[in-house]
Design an enzyme around this catalytic site. Structure first.
Site, short mmCIF file in Angstrom:
data_model
loop_
_atom_site.label_atom_id
_atom_site.label_comp_id
_atom_site.label_asym_id
_atom_site.label_seq_id
_atom_site.Cartn_x
_atom_site.Cartn_y
_atom_site.Cartn_z
CE LYS A 78 37.85 39.85 27.23
NZ LYS A 78 38.56 40.77 27.93
CD GLU A 137 43.22 45.18 34.21
OE1 GLU A 137 43.92 44.40 33.24
OE2 GLU A 137 41.88 44.40 34.33
NE ARG A 187 39.74 35.86 30.25
CZ ARG A 187 40.31 36.62 29.46
NH1 ARG A 187 41.79 36.89 30.53
NH2 ARG A 187 40.18 36.83 28.93
C1 LIG Z 1 40.59 44.64 31.31
C2 LIG Z 1 41.87 43.94 30.89
N1 LIG Z 1 43.03 43.45 31.28
C3 LIG Z 1 43.93 42.15 30.94
C4 LIG Z 1 43.27 41.92 28.98
C5 LIG Z 1 44.25 40.76 28.79
O1 LIG Z 1 43.71 39.40 29.02
P1 LIG Z 1 44.44 38.78 28.27
O2 LIG Z 1 46.38 38.56 28.11
O3 LIG Z 1 43.72 36.50 28.36
O4 LIG Z 1 44.09 39.06 26.59
C6 LIG Z 1 42.46 41.76 27.91
C7 LIG Z 1 41.77 41.01 27.32
O5 LIG Z 1 41.52 41.00 27.49
C8 LIG Z 1 41.21 42.84 29.17
O6 LIG Z 1 40.15 43.82 28.41
#
Ligand SMILES: Cc1ncc(COP(=O)(O)O)c(C=O)c1O
Length: 337
Positions: A183, A219, A80
């Site tokens: 991210k 989300e 990622r």
């Molecule tokens: C915007 C967002 N969505 C979802 C997630 C959850 O992702 P993960 O399960 O990889 O921590 C995160 C955290 O990383 C996030 O910042």
């Protein structure tokens, strides 16, 4: 001897022995450097400072019941971060460098890794920033990759608890073809204001709808949306959401439990039709949502209380992360200590 109060750790900065750092310069990545001072010296014209050429990650390491140190799916975080790097024109960190950092930072900070039994873990924060000097808007020619760790406490001391969420109607998180699916650090800077506004009104988390029509669920601020209806595990397939590694893992576990996974557009009005809703992410795995407020109206899932499927999924994830069951998907990276 450790003087850390493992029972009372929070999610906040905690100075450990060191972080690890790698620099990309002249076309190659440097070897690992251990840095004890919690400061960075960088060029004042670094692209991360002026143009937000910065991306990060978040993952956790756990001390298992058997004493082993397990990191949950670090290869997925490496991938990622590579996707984030490509979108922001940064040099991607090779998976071998990422995993080298994971092992080295944990081995050097092993005294700060919470022991088994406290519900605590080691939060790992990879960070990739442009550190070359540029005045015009253009990619850096030098990058710094850092991995720092902080011990963090358990979010749930007495079992799963649900929280209310708020839709911030006047703010969008990500455009349909923007950077919501990576991210990028800047995504989080723009999310602070709506996040704080929701907190001030008593909501620990906020939900974003799709930016084009404000009709479908995207989300939460820092976690994905999951709904349960009958035997279905439902999650939005929006191109603007961050592909959560927790969500991806829960989908596999849901299928293993005999559920059907539906990745599709989820209309906000469907909430009252779902049996249960939750947020999911590395920080807390699953956070059941009691209700969602939007424009003064409350939307509640059809069933009261915490849906048993969320409890089951949470328990199963924990067992894998703590080495209490067979790791049949090979999700845990074991660190030699
Ligand atoms: C915007 C967002 N969505 C979802 C997630 C959850 O992702 P993960 O399960 O990889 O921590 C995160 C955290 O990383 C996030 O910042």
């Amino acid at each position: 001897m450790s003087t850390i109060d493992w029972n009372n750790l929070k999610f906040s900065y905690f100075q450990t022995k060191c972080y690890v750092q790698y620099t990309y310069k002249d076309g190659k990545w440097s070897d690992c450097e251990y840095v004890e001072e919690p400061y960075l010296k960088m060029h004042v014209a670094s692209t991360c400072l002026h143009y937000g050429q910065a991306a990060f990650e978040g993952l956790k390491a756990y001390r298992g019941e058997d004493g082993q140190v397990r990191v949950f799916r670090p290869e997925e975080n490496a991938k990622r971060l590579q996707r984030s790097a490509e979108r922001l024109c940064m040099e991607p960190v090779p998976t071998e460098v990422f995993l080298d950092a994971v092992d080295k930072v944990l081995q050097s900070n092993i005294d700060f890794l919470p022991p088994y039994g406290y519900g605590a873990s080691m939060y790992m924060r990879p960070l990739l920033i442009g550190t070359g000097a540029r005045m015009g808007v253009q990619p850096s020619d030098e990058y710094t990759f850092i991995l720092l760790v902080v011990p963090v406490g358990s979010y749930y001391k007495g079992g799963l608890q649900s929280v209310p969420a708020l839709v911030m109607e006047d703010y969008d998180r990500a455009a349909p073809m923007g950077t919501g699916n990576v991210k990028a650090a800047g995504n989080y800077a723009t999310g602070m204001l709506p996040g704080i506004m929701a907190n001030d009104q008593g909501y620990p988390i906020n939900l974003y709808l799709d930016a084009k029509e404000h009709k479908y669920i995207d989300e939460f601020g820092t976690s994905n949306f999951v709904g349960i209806k009958g035997d279905s595990y439902i999650t939005p397939n929006s191109a603007a959401v961050l592909p959560s590694i927790t969500n991806m893992s829960l989908m596999t576990l849901a299928e293993e439990m005999g559920m059907t996974v539906e990745k599709r557009n989820v209309n906000f009005d469907e909430i009252t039709d779902l049996d249960g809703i939750a947020a999911c992410g590395t920080a807390v795995v699953v956070t059941p949502i009691s209700h969602i407020d939007k424009a003064g109206k409350t939307y509640k899932p059809a069933k009261e209380g915490i849906h048993s499927r969320f409890q089951d999924l949470y328990t199963r994830m924990q067992e894998i992360q703590l080495g209490q069951c067979d790791d049949k998907y090979n999700w845990c990276h074991i660190v030699a200590t």
